[in-house]
Design an enzyme around this catalytic site. Structure first.
Site, PDB file in Angstrom:
ATOM      1  N   ARG A 112       4.431   4.430  -3.096  1.00  0.00           N
ATOM      2  CA  ARG A 112       4.171   3.286  -2.210  1.00  0.00           C
ATOM      3  C   ARG A 112       5.497   2.691  -1.721  1.00  0.00           C
ATOM      4  O   ARG A 112       5.654   2.390  -0.535  1.00  0.00           O
ATOM      5  CB  ARG A 112       3.349   2.248  -2.974  1.00  0.00           C
ATOM      6  CG  ARG A 112       3.027   0.963  -2.217  1.00  0.00           C
ATOM      7  CD  ARG A 112       2.053   0.145  -3.065  1.00  0.00           C
ATOM      8  NE  ARG A 112       1.962  -1.248  -2.684  1.00  0.00           N
ATOM      9  CZ  ARG A 112       1.128  -1.714  -1.737  1.00  0.00           C
ATOM     10  NH1 ARG A 112       0.367  -0.887  -1.067  1.00  0.00           N
ATOM     11  NH2 ARG A 112       1.076  -3.009  -1.486  1.00  0.00           N
TER      12      ARG A 112
ATOM     13  N   TYR B 267      11.919  -4.625   1.068  1.00  0.00           N
ATOM     14  CA  TYR B 267      12.318  -3.284   1.503  1.00  0.00           C
ATOM     15  C   TYR B 267      13.503  -3.315   2.451  1.00  0.00           C
ATOM     16  O   TYR B 267      14.172  -2.309   2.642  1.00  0.00           O
ATOM     17  CB  TYR B 267      11.126  -2.570   2.155  1.00  0.00           C
ATOM     18  CG  TYR B 267      10.014  -2.337   1.164  1.00  0.00           C
ATOM     19  CD1 TYR B 267      10.129  -1.358   0.191  1.00  0.00           C
ATOM     20  CD2 TYR B 267       8.867  -3.132   1.162  1.00  0.00           C
ATOM     21  CE1 TYR B 267       9.127  -1.162  -0.745  1.00  0.00           C
ATOM     22  CE2 TYR B 267       7.867  -2.945   0.229  1.00  0.00           C
ATOM     23  CZ  TYR B 267       8.003  -1.965  -0.724  1.00  0.00           C
ATOM     24  OH  TYR B 267       7.029  -1.783  -1.666  1.00  0.00           O
TER      25      TYR B 267
END
Length: 298
Positions: free
Chosen positions: A247, A279
């Site tokens: 993921r 991220y």
């Protein structure tokens, strides 16, 4: 009100009022039980409505000796939530956790896999075994759709909207979202369904589950972890990986290739963009590329 009753009522509140998943509720209750066990161990006779700030401070001080800062912060947050619930229900007028601060912890950047490492893991699957096609479809779906492991094991045949290039995913708190699915991902799921799944003797109440074990029952989260760990060992991968690594890799690779952060947020099912923004910090080279590409003074 005793602690047993408080636990039952709180579980009902978390499930019905807040709509949290069973896993999340279990984590809250487990942390609350740590406090209850502490009271029992030290023979402290304080019920949920009477426990005071001094007692909870001593509990947090003692538990800090045996758990890491991240776990300590989670316990503090969980207890604050419990006492806030009691106030909300007009059972208490104060929160004994109000003056207790969580330890400062850095935001842990997620582990990721390179595309080559993902390919190596998938190529290491033994396709001569029936479960091989299933495992390939699982890894392709984890990486191709960025699913949580709980979302993967709960996927249903009725959730597959392949003609529209989407799958329906049920995430945290039973919230549903539609996630796009690639042609290659659809290809491997279809191979698994046609060549493996339809040959299984499927158990009652598992007929609509997509990924099944050899006994025709829904796969468990633990089984997915085991499959991935064995593949990592097989290729000599030294990284400590789990289903969640796929993921993280999904989100990181999308961002590195120029995907919009809001789109990634929607696909991952994050309520807050702040969660997705982690991220951005994984690969700072991407930020430099964005600046060089879009800023007028290059």
């Amino acid at each position: 009100m005793n602690w047993k009753q408080a636990l039952q009522d709180y579980k009902y509140y978390l499930s019905i009022e807040r709509g949290l998943s069973e896993n999340t509720i279990s984590s809250y209750i487990l942390d609350l039980k740590k406090l209850i066990n502490y009271l029992n161990d030290y023979e402290i006779d304080q019920k949920p409505l009477q426990i005071n700030q001094e007692t909870v401070q001593k509990f947090i001080y003692d538990i800090a000796k045996i758990v890491n800062p991240r776990s300590q912060a989670r316990i503090i947050s969980g207890l604050k939530g419990f006492f806030t619930y009691l106030i909300f229900e007009d059972l208490r007028t104060d929160n004994p956790m109000d003056l207790i601060e969580a330890p400062k912890i850095g935001r842990k950047l997620p582990d990721t896999l390179a595309v080559e490492e993902i390919n190596d893991l998938i190529n290491a699957i033994d396709l001569s075994l029936p479960q091989g096609e299933r495992n390939r479809a699982i890894l392709e779906t984890l990486y191709g759709c960025g699913l949580r492991v709980s979302e993967l094991v709960n996927l249903k045949l009725s959730d597959l909207y392949f003609d529209e290039d989407f799958i329906k995913v049920t995430g945290k708190g039973d919230k549903q979202r539609f996630v796009p699915i690639s042609n290659i991902n659809k290809k491997y799921i279809n191979i698994y369904i046609k060549e493996v799944r339809h040959k299984l003797k499927i158990q009652k109440e598992h007929e609509d589950c997509l990924f099944l074990n050899r006994r025709g029952k829904q796969l468990t989260r633990a089984m997915i972890f085991t499959v991935i760990k064995r593949l990592a060992e097989k290729i000599g991968l030294e990284k400590n990986i789990s289903p969640h690594t796929f993921r993280h890799s999904f989100a990181t690779h999308l961002l590195e290739n120029g995907a919009d952060l809001r789109a990634i947020q929607q696909m991952l099912g994050h309520e807050s963009i702040t969660t997705t923004e982690i991220y951005v910090h994984v690969n700072r080279t991407h930020l430099t590329n964005v600046l060089n590409k879009f800023h007028p003074r290059k």
